[in-house]
Design a protein around this motif. Structure first.
Motif, PDB file in Angstrom:
ATOM      1  N   GLN A 102       0.825  -1.207   0.000  1.00 18.93           N
ATOM      2  CA  GLN A 102       0.000   0.000   0.000  1.00 18.93           C
ATOM      3  C   GLN A 102       0.861   1.260   0.000  1.00 18.93           C
ATOM      4  OE1 GLN A 102      -2.662  -0.319   3.345  1.00 18.93           O
ATOM      5  NE2 GLN A 102      -3.625  -2.206   2.586  1.00 18.93           N
ATOM      6  N   THR A 105       2.108   1.872  -3.415  1.00 18.92           N
ATOM      7  CA  THR A 105       1.054   2.320  -4.325  1.00 18.92           C
ATOM      8  C   THR A 105       0.651   3.763  -4.072  1.00 18.92           C
ATOM      9  OG1 THR A 105       0.183   0.062  -4.439  1.00 18.92           O
ATOM     10  CG2 THR A 105      -1.281   1.829  -5.144  1.00 18.92           C
ATOM     11  N   SER A 106       0.605   4.136  -2.796  1.00 19.72           N
ATOM     12  CA  SER A 106       0.063   5.447  -2.439  1.00 19.72           C
ATOM     13  C   SER A 106       1.115   6.526  -2.241  1.00 19.72           C
ATOM     14  CB  SER A 106      -0.753   5.323  -1.150  1.00 19.72           C
ATOM     15  OG  SER A 106       0.074   4.876  -0.078  1.00 19.72           O
ATOM     16  N   GLN A 107       2.373   6.231  -2.482  1.00 18.73           N
ATOM     17  CA  GLN A 107       3.394   7.254  -2.267  1.00 18.73           C
ATOM     18  C   GLN A 107       3.226   8.389  -3.263  1.00 18.73           C
ATOM     19  OE1 GLN A 107       7.470   6.654  -3.296  1.00 18.73           O
ATOM     20  NE2 GLN A 107       7.033   4.887  -4.599  1.00 18.73           N
TER      21      GLN A 107
END
Length: 261
Positions: A102, A105-107
């Motif tokens: 996660q 993916t969310s960086q």
């Protein structure tokens, strides 16, 4: 030379102490079986047909040790803790893998390279902090898995030693019970510790591929919390020179004091 009992006490995890085999108690049961059998064998000649009922009464009133039940209870105790901890560690590992996925993916959008020579993208500070935190958690989990593996092997060794003593001290009369207990012991998951070994290898593979670009040596060094202990001889040489200078300065100062006096 340390006895196995001392080695067991030295290597156990204090927080898990109550879940280890009660090695001393099982050995005590074996001694009781041996003493009872030895006494009855030696005293059998003291009883004639007329007082055979007395011998039967003596045997009947002799309290059994329930060694087989105690042995299996100890096995069950170790197995419960081993399986419970292993399941918990599996959940932690899966959670850490999900957290890292996660985070990737969310960086934040990657910052473009600053020069043509710099092909590696720059990661955000928030992602770097989270990645380092996850790495440290994986290192701690790895240590716990290794401790659990040691827990399983120590307890298996203790139980094997008890069975060996049982066979040696109690003789052929208890051969059937010995074989049954030995077979039962090897039915438990902790006896071979394969599940925890597989978990350790899985974590090593994931850590190597995810954080060290498949460099297994560096990955294992970090997992084992290895520190570079290489001696820097340049620093040693500098220290020696400074020490010699201080000694010479002290001598000169002492000479000046002596001349003034």
């Amino acid at each position: 030379m340390l006895t196995f009992k001392e080695k067991l006490a030295h290597n156990l995890v204090p927080e898990w102490e109550e879940h280890y085999v009660n090695y001393s108690e099982l050995k005590h049961h074996v001694k009781q079986i041996q003493r009872r059998a030895s006494f009855l064998a030696m005293s059998s000649g003291d009883y004639t047909e007329s007082n055979e009922p007395e011998r039967a009464r003596l045997i009947k009133t002799s309290k059994p040790t329930h060694f087989e039940e105690e042995f299996l209870d100890e096995c069950e105790k170790v197995e419960r803790w081993y399986c419970t901890q292993l399941e918990e560690f599996h959940k932690q590992f899966a959670l850490l893998q999900d957290q890292y996925a996660q985070a990737r993916t969310s960086q934040a959008p990657l910052v473009p390279p600053t020069t043509d020579l710099d092909d590696a993208p720059v990661e955000s500070d928030a992602f770097t902090l989270e990645r380092d935190s996850i790495k440290q958690s994986l290192v701690e989990l790895y240590k716990l898995l290794r401790l659990l593996q040691n827990f399983a092997l120590l307890n298996y060794t203790a139980l094997r030693k008890v069975l060996k003593k049982h066979k040696k001290k109690c003789g052929a009369r208890f051969e059937k019970a010995h074989r049954s207990l030995n077979d039962s012991l090897h039915d438990y998951a902790f006896s071979h510790a394969l599940p925890v070994k597989e978990s350790i290898l899985h974590l090593e593979h994931y850590f190597t591929a995810t954080f060290h670009d498949n460099d297994r040596v560096l990955a294992l060094a970090e997992l084992d919390d290895w520190k570079d202990s290489t001696l820097n001889w340049q620093n040693v040489y500098t220290g020696l020179k400074m020490g010699m200078c201080m000694v010479l300065a002290t001598w000169l100062l002492w000479d000046d004091v002596a001349l003034v006096a």
